[in-house]
Write an enzyme that holds these catalytic residues in place. Structure first.
Site, PDB file in Angstrom:
ATOM      1  N   SER A 186     -15.359   2.426  -9.324  1.00 16.01           N
ATOM      2  CA  SER A 186     -14.927   3.647 -10.012  1.00 16.01           C
ATOM      3  C   SER A 186     -15.142   4.947  -9.241  1.00 16.01           C
ATOM      4  CB  SER A 186     -15.617   3.758 -11.376  1.00 16.01           C
ATOM      5  OG  SER A 186     -15.035   2.841 -12.273  1.00 16.01           O
ATOM      6  N   LYS A 207     -19.056  13.939 -13.522  1.00 16.02           N
ATOM      7  CA  LYS A 207     -18.348  12.995 -14.396  1.00 16.02           C
ATOM      8  C   LYS A 207     -18.939  13.051 -15.798  1.00 16.02           C
ATOM      9  CE  LYS A 207     -16.829   8.130 -14.463  1.00 16.02           C
ATOM     10  NZ  LYS A 207     -16.971   6.799 -13.802  1.00 16.02           N
ATOM     11  N   SER A 256     -12.642   4.691 -12.471  1.00 17.22           N
ATOM     12  CA  SER A 256     -12.661   5.526 -13.652  1.00 17.22           C
ATOM     13  C   SER A 256     -13.044   6.984 -13.382  1.00 17.22           C
ATOM     14  CB  SER A 256     -13.638   4.928 -14.671  1.00 17.22           C
ATOM     15  OG  SER A 256     -14.961   4.962 -14.167  1.00 17.22           O
TER      16      SER A 256
END
Lengths: 423, 92
Positions: free
Chosen positions: A127, A28, A103
């Site tokens: 997330s 990420k 997210s």
């Protein structure tokens, strides 16, 4: 068409030999990678190149993993759909007209589409679990303190953890084994996880396991999601587990408490982005406060501005006691409810998300509606607990995730229970 | 509805505290959204007092010199530098 799962596609090779050799991993884009651009999905950090690796990235490389790129995400982790990214939304590989969740949407989409074997995400209020559920893969939010946050660009320090996303429970647990453990560069880490073997717990043995189902987590869920959820519990029961309803009244306040705390921490954490040491400066001159305010107007998207402002408001004179202090009370109440539940049950179960994946663009106009979608995931972060989302059937062809929550450092228990769902 | 009034002036004031400029459209949009969101946060008024049982301990370490970033590395992402320092906006 590309899913837009990656903001930056570049390969970093790991060491020659290790438990992850031959495996590709998407990281990420809020996790620092030395020499490789790390944007947090924000225009503010479009050109930011970290001079050091996060601890988890060092561990990945030592374990022989090949990093294949930096995964798309909601800007600074602020979103439930990956649509607030300054680099455009990621599409859900299961249905490209839908969001992958957020997210960590790029991480989950990359794994679901086979663009990476494994991925790292971060979970501040769901997330990792939300995109895992929406893309039909497995995601683990570890106990607070199990995984080092050194090198993670902070959004809400007291809530967030880095964790694995993978196609199977065993693969996710094996990645967690690599990244878990104490780190002297993160004072909140604990000794737990130092010599873990979570992967070995994925043995599917749920004989005698007791599962608590808080009615508050199921009420109001989409009908198809609820049907898939109960079918998964019946399946676990058939394998020797038993489930019973429990009540956790505090979770009704969890979304409000979570957003007050997360926004307050964000308003403080994101104060560092003034364009001087890193980030877009805009080159403004004049009164320095005005120069910074203009740089921040240019660099931040709407959702980030909204959260910084609401957090500033919640901490401002006259409102601190009404919002921030009450949110901390609610956090203690949520912890207490979980403590009481775990006196009677081994794990707590819920649908990971109360709804199937949104259509792209569906939720952008109404931030409060988007926040409410996090109702089942945020209590876990408030209580610092571990939780896993594992695929549990479909509704109208769209994936449904089952969330299993464990007691503090009870990663083996949730891995074992989740592996039975795959049977 | 929230018992906390949120109008455009309030949004501008908070934006100034947070050092984030907003255009007029954003001010209007945020005022409406903040009324909704803060109204929802008012539910926290009903939270009971709870005994906190956290056993929090300070985690200390010796204050000793460790390897850190070089000056060059620390400056590598700055928009402007001068003589090995960060350079901020000119103070008028």
């Amino acid at each position: 068409m590309s899913l837009n799962a990656f903001i930056t596609k570049e390969t970093l090779d790991g060491s020659d030999d290790g438990p992850l050799s031959g495996k590709t991993v998407a990281v990420k884009d809020n996790i620092s990678t030395e020499g490789l651009r790390t944007t947090c999905g924000s225009a503010m950090l479009e050109d930011y190149v970290p001079p050091y690796d996060a601890t988890v990235v060092e561990l990945l490389k030592d374990a022989g993993a090949t990093i294949v790129g930096k995964a798309n995400m909601d800007e600074f982790g602020m979103g439930t759909t990956t649509e607030t990214s300054a680099f455009g939304p990621t599409k859900n590989p299961v249905d490209e007209s839908r969001v992958p969740g957020g997210s960590s949407g790029g991480s989950a989409a990359a794994v679901a589409a086979g663009e990476a074997d494994l991925a790292l995400g971060t979970d501040t209020g769901g997330s990792i679990r939300c995109p895992a559920a929406f893309c039909g893969v497995v995601g683990i939010k570890p106990t607070y303190g199990l995984v080092s946050r050194y090198g993670l660009v902070a959004y809400a320090n007291s809530l967030e953890q880095i964790g694995p996303i993978a196609p199977t429970v065993e693969d996710a647990a094996a990645l967690l084994d690599v990244i878990a453990g104490p780190d002297d560069r993160d004072g909140t880490t604990r000794d737990a996880g130092a010599d873990s073997n979570y992967a070995a717990a994925a043995d599917g043995d749920v004989e005698g396991l007791t599962i608590g189902v808080p009615t508050e987590f199921v009420e109001g869920a989409d009908e198809g999601v609820e049907a898939a959820f109960w079918a998964a519990l019946d399946e676990l029961e058939a394998q020797g587990a038993e489930y019973r309803e429990v009540s956790m009244p505090s979770v009704e306040k969890a979304v409000a408490a979570y957003y007050v705390i997360a926004m307050s921490e964000a308003s403080s954490n994101l104060a560092r982005f003034d364009g001087v040491r890193y980030g877009k400066s805009g080159g403004y001159d004049g009164n320095w406060n005005e120069a910074f305010a203009r740089a921040r107007e240019d660099g931040f998207g709407s959702e980030v501005k909204r959260r910084i402002l609401l957090g500033t408001y919640a901490l401002s004179a006259g409102y601190h006691d009404k919002y921030y202090a009450k949110a901390q009370d609610a956090r203690a109440w949520v912890k207490q409810d979980f403590d009481e539940a775990f006196e009677d049950v081994d794990v707590v179960a819920s649908p990971t998300m109360p709804v199937p994946p949104f259509e792209l663009g569906e939720s952008l106009d109404d931030p409060l509606q988007m926040y409410l979608a996090d109702a089942n995931t945020v209590p876990v972060n408030l209580a610092n607990l571990p939780a896993i989302s594992v695929p549990a059937g479909e509704t109208d062809g769209l994936p449904v995730g089952l969330q299993l929550i464990g007691p503090k450092f009870g990663e083996e228990t949730i891995v074992r229970a989740a592996s039975a769902v795959e049977n | 509805m929230s018992d906390t009034p949120v109008d455009a002036d309030e949004v501008r004031h908070v934006a100034e505290l947070a050092r984030v400029d907003l255009d007029e459209d954003e001010v209007e949009e945020f005022a409406a959204q903040f009324a909704d969101i803060l109204g929802y946060f008012d539910a926290l008024d009903e939270v009971p007092e709870v005994d906190r049982e956290d056993e929090l301990v300070n985690v200390m370490r010796p204050d000793e010199v460790r390897e850190g970033l070089t000056q060059e590395e620390a400056l590598s992402n700055a928009a402007e530098t001068e003589d090995g320092y960060f350079k901020g906006p000119r103070v008028s």
